[in-house]
Scaffold this active site. Sequence first.
Site, PDB file in Angstrom:
ATOM      1  N   SER A 143     105.275   4.883   3.650  1.00 13.91           N
ATOM      2  CA  SER A 143     103.937   5.020   4.148  1.00 13.91           C
ATOM      3  C   SER A 143     103.786   5.346   5.518  1.00 13.91           C
ATOM      4  CB  SER A 143     103.102   3.430   3.958  1.00 13.91           C
ATOM      5  OG  SER A 143     103.920   2.536   4.781  1.00 13.91           O
TER       6      SER A 143
ATOM      7  N   GLU B  17      98.897   9.617  -2.103  1.00 11.35           N
ATOM      8  CA  GLU B  17      99.010  10.878  -0.946  1.00 11.35           C
ATOM      9  C   GLU B  17     100.089  11.730  -1.561  1.00 11.35           C
ATOM     10  OE1 GLU B  17      97.109   9.009   2.992  1.00 11.35           O
ATOM     11  OE2 GLU B  17      99.162   8.188   2.400  1.00 11.35           O
TER      12      GLU B  17
END
Length: 512
Positions: free
Chosen positions: A123, A156
């Site tokens: 992340s 993502e």
Amino acid sequence: MSALNQSAVIGVIGAGAMGAGIAQVAAQAGHQVKLYDNREGVAQTAIDAMAKQMAKLVERNKFTSEQVQQILARLSVANSLDDLSDAGLVVEAIVENIDVKKVIFDTLESVCAADCILASNTSSISVTRLAAGMKYPARMVGMHFFNPAPIMKLVEVVSGLATDSDVATCVYETALNWGKKPVYAASTPGFIVNRVARPFYAESFRLRQEQVADCVTLDTLLKGAGGFRMGAFELTDMIGHDVNYAVTCSVFDAYYGDFRFQPSLIQKDLVDAGFLGRKTGQGFYSYQEGAEKPEAQVVSVLSSSDVNTIKCEVSEDVGHLAGLVERLSQAGVQVTQVSGLAKGYLKIGRALLALTDGRMACERAKDELLSDLVLVDLALDYQSAAHLALSRSASTSEAAFNDVVQCLDLLSIKVSEVADSPALVVMRTVAMLANEAADAVLQGVATAEGVDTAMCFGLNYPKGPLAWADSIGVADVEMVLRNLQLSYGEDRYRPSLLIRRIAMLEGSFHVQ
């Protein structure tokens, strides 16, 4: 490159909550999945826990028993990284430590075939840095899921400098086949979500630090007017202040101290005190047994009004307050359009009501020589808003202010008066979210549609920040930001060049 065939084996490294969730998602999509963890027995324990959790889904008619059995049959334990040699995609979901991750990927390069895609669920770590020094850096990509992975839709798909576009496309299409909402992102600090979300926390923290309102009132306004599922204080209490503060510091440092990402002193105090939120029993709120749940500060209605006694005059163009005017009409309030009022103003009884434009009420009253000025905050939908923030200039009388409160009470709208501050609460938060989103687009991190998709499906925002800017009017958002910057004299509130450009062209982001 199209999506991976269902026959492709998926390797998942790390059997924690995220890794196990990713393994479940891939198995549900029909892939054989091999789950590896270097802690003995942990991978099997994760699969056993998955079986128990999925049994509950059978009880809720989300799956049949046969479907669950088929999914679990596709899951197996990899006893070593060598067992992943036949994988078409390996997703790493271990500790956020670049040195540890690079050791894993170095090993995978010697184990897996040259066409196996290597993905990291990181992340915060640069995909470019992860790929540096690899034999085949073009196959390295970010595949960032959100927790819990089986439920949250967003993925993502992050490309580093060396990532092959066909690899990114394959991962994107594969995520689509897995029932996800993928978005492309460039490998920059925070990617999309962790970058664009920073103002949601930062502005509430600053408003609290400046004593504009208490925590529960600010949270309630973001929910009741803004349509967010949670306010910043309850959300960070749930995330954990150690985690949220660390992410903010990481993004702040990665952008070389850009004050748009400045960490909050009041959150640092919580971290220093060990008040980390729900997990420690104390954060902004208390979670101790028997602790009373606080309530938002709400203005009391001095006396009830009859709909026939309220007079409301409106300008010929009320702008974004059109929904509130329509709601007044639907409630039976007599609304009269007059030519003497400036654009965007409503006259309710003795008060002049206007949507905040980023100036303080005292400043706006002085600039425009107004008396009895009351400012109202932004709402996602004035037709359904349950709670609104108001502020007033020092010259506004109690009687005039109460006229507005009584009028909103007729619409079953609760009112919280907040201290006179620039852009109030929801408008300030949304303008800053839109500003950061616009900068992400300007810098090629993602498209406008990609940013909005990420924020809606990654954080459950009620509306994408750029679509919201379109609905307010990009020029009006730019004005709010300029007024915020003038009020504070800080670069933190500088309008994005893209917002300025679109505002000057009187255009929009055209995000649906």
